[in-house]
Motif scaffolding. Structure first.
Motif, PDB file in Angstrom:
ATOM      1  N   ASN A 159       0.506 -45.012   9.737  1.00 25.79           N
ATOM      2  CA  ASN A 159       1.546 -44.153  10.291  1.00 25.79           C
ATOM      3  C   ASN A 159       0.952 -42.752  10.468  1.00 25.79           C
ATOM      4  N   VAL A 160       0.751 -42.342  11.714  1.00 27.83           N
ATOM      5  CA  VAL A 160       0.093 -41.069  12.017  1.00 27.83           C
ATOM      6  C   VAL A 160       0.905 -39.888  11.497  1.00 27.83           C
ATOM      7  N   SER A 161       2.214 -39.885  11.700  1.00 28.65           N
ATOM      8  CA  SER A 161       3.039 -38.760  11.270  1.00 28.65           C
ATOM      9  C   SER A 161       3.006 -38.578   9.758  1.00 28.65           C
ATOM     10  N   GLU A 162       3.132 -39.682   9.009  1.00 27.09           N
ATOM     11  CA  GLU A 162       3.105 -39.603   7.554  1.00 27.09           C
ATOM     12  C   GLU A 162       1.726 -39.161   7.053  1.00 27.09           C
ATOM     13  N   THR A 163       0.675 -39.682   7.669  1.00 34.50           N
ATOM     14  CA  THR A 163      -0.686 -39.301   7.285  1.00 34.50           C
ATOM     15  C   THR A 163      -0.907 -37.816   7.527  1.00 34.50           C
ATOM     16  N   ALA A 164      -0.486 -37.330   8.683  1.00 33.24           N
ATOM     17  CA  ALA A 164      -0.644 -35.911   9.014  1.00 33.24           C
ATOM     18  C   ALA A 164       0.106 -35.039   8.002  1.00 33.24           C
ATOM     19  N   ARG A 165       1.307 -35.457   7.630  1.00 30.43           N
ATOM     20  CA  ARG A 165       2.083 -34.694   6.650  1.00 30.43           C
ATOM     21  C   ARG A 165       1.349 -34.633   5.315  1.00 30.43           C
ATOM     22  N   ARG A 166       0.831 -35.769   4.860  1.00 25.60           N
ATOM     23  CA  ARG A 166       0.151 -35.803   3.556  1.00 25.60           C
ATOM     24  C   ARG A 166      -1.163 -35.029   3.565  1.00 25.60           C
ATOM     25  N   LEU A 167      -1.801 -34.967   4.709  1.00 26.82           N
ATOM     26  CA  LEU A 167      -3.063 -34.225   4.813  1.00 26.82           C
ATOM     27  C   LEU A 167      -2.855 -32.765   5.210  1.00 26.82           C
ATOM     28  N   SER A 168      -1.598 -32.359   5.374  1.00 24.62           N
ATOM     29  CA  SER A 168      -1.268 -30.994   5.823  1.00 24.62           C
ATOM     30  C   SER A 168      -2.013 -30.663   7.108  1.00 24.62           C
ATOM     31  N   MET A 169      -1.860 -31.540   8.072  1.00 27.68           N
ATOM     32  CA  MET A 169      -2.596 -31.441   9.326  1.00 27.68           C
ATOM     33  C   MET A 169      -1.605 -31.677  10.476  1.00 27.68           C
ATOM     34  N   HIS A 170      -1.852 -31.049  11.599  1.00 23.97           N
ATOM     35  CA  HIS A 170      -0.996 -31.283  12.756  1.00 23.97           C
ATOM     36  C   HIS A 170      -1.213 -32.710  13.249  1.00 23.97           C
ATOM     37  N   ARG A 171      -0.113 -33.351  13.668  1.00 19.22           N
ATOM     38  CA  ARG A 171      -0.172 -34.747  14.096  1.00 19.22           C
ATOM     39  C   ARG A 171      -1.144 -34.965  15.252  1.00 19.22           C
ATOM     40  N   ARG A 172      -1.147 -34.073  16.222  1.00 18.90           N
ATOM     41  CA  ARG A 172      -2.049 -34.236  17.384  1.00 18.90           C
ATOM     42  C   ARG A 172      -3.508 -34.078  16.983  1.00 18.90           C
ATOM     43  N   THR A 173      -3.782 -33.166  16.055  1.00 14.41           N
ATOM     44  CA  THR A 173      -5.152 -33.002  15.553  1.00 14.41           C
ATOM     45  C   THR A 173      -5.608 -34.297  14.897  1.00 14.41           C
ATOM     46  N   LEU A 174      -4.744 -34.878  14.090  1.00 18.06           N
ATOM     47  CA  LEU A 174      -5.069 -36.143  13.432  1.00 18.06           C
ATOM     48  C   LEU A 174      -5.294 -37.241  14.465  1.00 18.06           C
ATOM     49  N   GLN A 175      -4.466 -37.297  15.494  1.00 18.67           N
ATOM     50  CA  GLN A 175      -4.639 -38.319  16.531  1.00 18.67           C
ATOM     51  C   GLN A 175      -6.000 -38.186  17.212  1.00 18.67           C
ATOM     52  N   ARG A 176      -6.429 -36.947  17.468  1.00 19.26           N
ATOM     53  CA  ARG A 176      -7.748 -36.751  18.096  1.00 19.26           C
ATOM     54  C   ARG A 176      -8.867 -37.223  17.167  1.00 19.26           C
ATOM     55  N   ILE A 177      -8.734 -36.921  15.871  1.00 17.99           N
ATOM     56  CA  ILE A 177      -9.758 -37.363  14.911  1.00 17.99           C
ATOM     57  C   ILE A 177      -9.808 -38.878  14.837  1.00 17.99           C
ATOM     58  N   LEU A 178      -8.636 -39.509  14.811  1.00 19.33           N
ATOM     59  CA  LEU A 178      -8.582 -40.973  14.713  1.00 19.33           C
ATOM     60  C   LEU A 178      -9.117 -41.660  15.975  1.00 19.33           C
ATOM     61  N   ALA A 179      -8.998 -40.993  17.109  1.00 18.71           N
ATOM     62  CA  ALA A 179      -9.468 -41.568  18.371  1.00 18.71           C
ATOM     63  C   ALA A 179     -10.991 -41.552  18.494  1.00 18.71           C
ATOM     64  N   LYS A 180     -11.634 -40.658  17.743  1.00 22.60           N
ATOM     65  CA  LYS A 180     -13.099 -40.541  17.820  1.00 22.60           C
ATOM     66  C   LYS A 180     -13.756 -41.624  16.976  1.00 22.60           C
ATOM     67  N   ARG A 181     -15.022 -41.875  17.278  1.00 21.50           N
ATOM     68  CA  ARG A 181     -15.811 -42.805  16.469  1.00 21.50           C
ATOM     69  C   ARG A 181     -16.216 -42.118  15.165  1.00 21.50           C
ATOM     70  N   SER A 182     -16.539 -42.932  14.184  1.00 21.85           N
ATOM     71  CA  SER A 182     -16.912 -42.359  12.890  1.00 21.85           C
ATOM     72  C   SER A 182     -18.254 -41.625  12.994  1.00 21.85           C
ATOM     73  N   PRO A 183     -18.353 -40.484  12.307  1.00 26.57           N
ATOM     74  CA  PRO A 183     -19.644 -39.769  12.298  1.00 26.57           C
ATOM     75  C   PRO A 183     -20.647 -40.542  11.459  1.00 26.57           C
ATOM     76  N   ARG A 184     -21.919 -40.256  11.681  1.00 28.28           N
ATOM     77  CA  ARG A 184     -22.977 -40.967  10.931  1.00 28.28           C
ATOM     78  C   ARG A 184     -23.295 -40.277   9.642  1.00 28.28           C
TER      79      ARG A 184
END
Length: 184
Positions: A159-184
């Motif tokens: 759940n993106v909204s709940e995750t963003a709330r728990r991480l004290s992060m904006h929902r759209r910022t979290l969505q952009r991070i989740l859309a990217k591939r994992s860093p090495r």
């Protein structure tokens, strides 16, 4: 099978491996047998506690998160039955709070996955005086951050909204991070 002589192992070579990742624990069991340990394997908290009560091991490697509960319950059982046991807690979700909890309950050391047999053996036989060597290829800070976000995201049932709330992060910022591939 060639046995590698491992300095520091006492006369009691019993080792209990508790992990629900079948492929990982099978590889680790073979590697530890090659190093001279007498290995027993459990795939859950219930089986691990039962084995620890029946035959308290001299050494143990316990995964923190198991399908039926918390590996710290197994650590506690081993420590109650055998005060001199050397116990290493393994986890894919390294956090300072869980490391402190593991050590308070009686773990000798705490390693983040992926840990190889050499690192685990070194932690099991360490005398506690010197720090273990740093990992050859540690995760980058970006990778650690990404892993943490992914763990919280999974714990929030994706759940993106709940995750963003728990991480004290904006929902759209979290969505952009989740859309990217994992860093090495």
């Amino acid at each position: 099978m060639d046995v590698i002589e491992t300095p520091g192992i006492g006369p009691d070579k019993t080792l209990l491996l508790v992990d629900d990742d079948e492929a990982f624990v099978r590889r680790l069991a073979r590697a530890m047998e090659k190093r001279g340990f007498a290995v027993e394997v459990a795939d859950s908290v219930a089986v691990g506690r039962s084995m620890a009560l029946q035959r308290p091991p001299a050494y143990a490697v316990v995964d923190l998160r198991l399908g039926d509960g918390n590996g710290l319950d197994v650590v506690e059982t081993i420590r109650e039955k055998r005060a001199d046991a050397r116990i290493v807690v393994l986890t894919g979700y390294g956090a300072i709070a869980t490391a402190v909890a593991a050590v308070k309950i009686g773990a000798t050391d705490y390693l983040s996955k992926p840990a190889d047999a050499n690192q685990i053996t070194a932690a099991l036989v360490a005398d506690g005086e010197d720090l273990p060597p740093p990992p050859e290829n540690p995760m980058s800070a970006d990778r650690v951050r990404w892993e943490h976000i992914q763990r919280i995201y999974e714990q929030c049932d994706r759940n993106v909204s709940e995750t963003a709330r728990r991480l004290s992060m904006h929902r759209r910022t979290l969505q952009r991070i989740l859309a990217k591939r994992s860093p090495r």
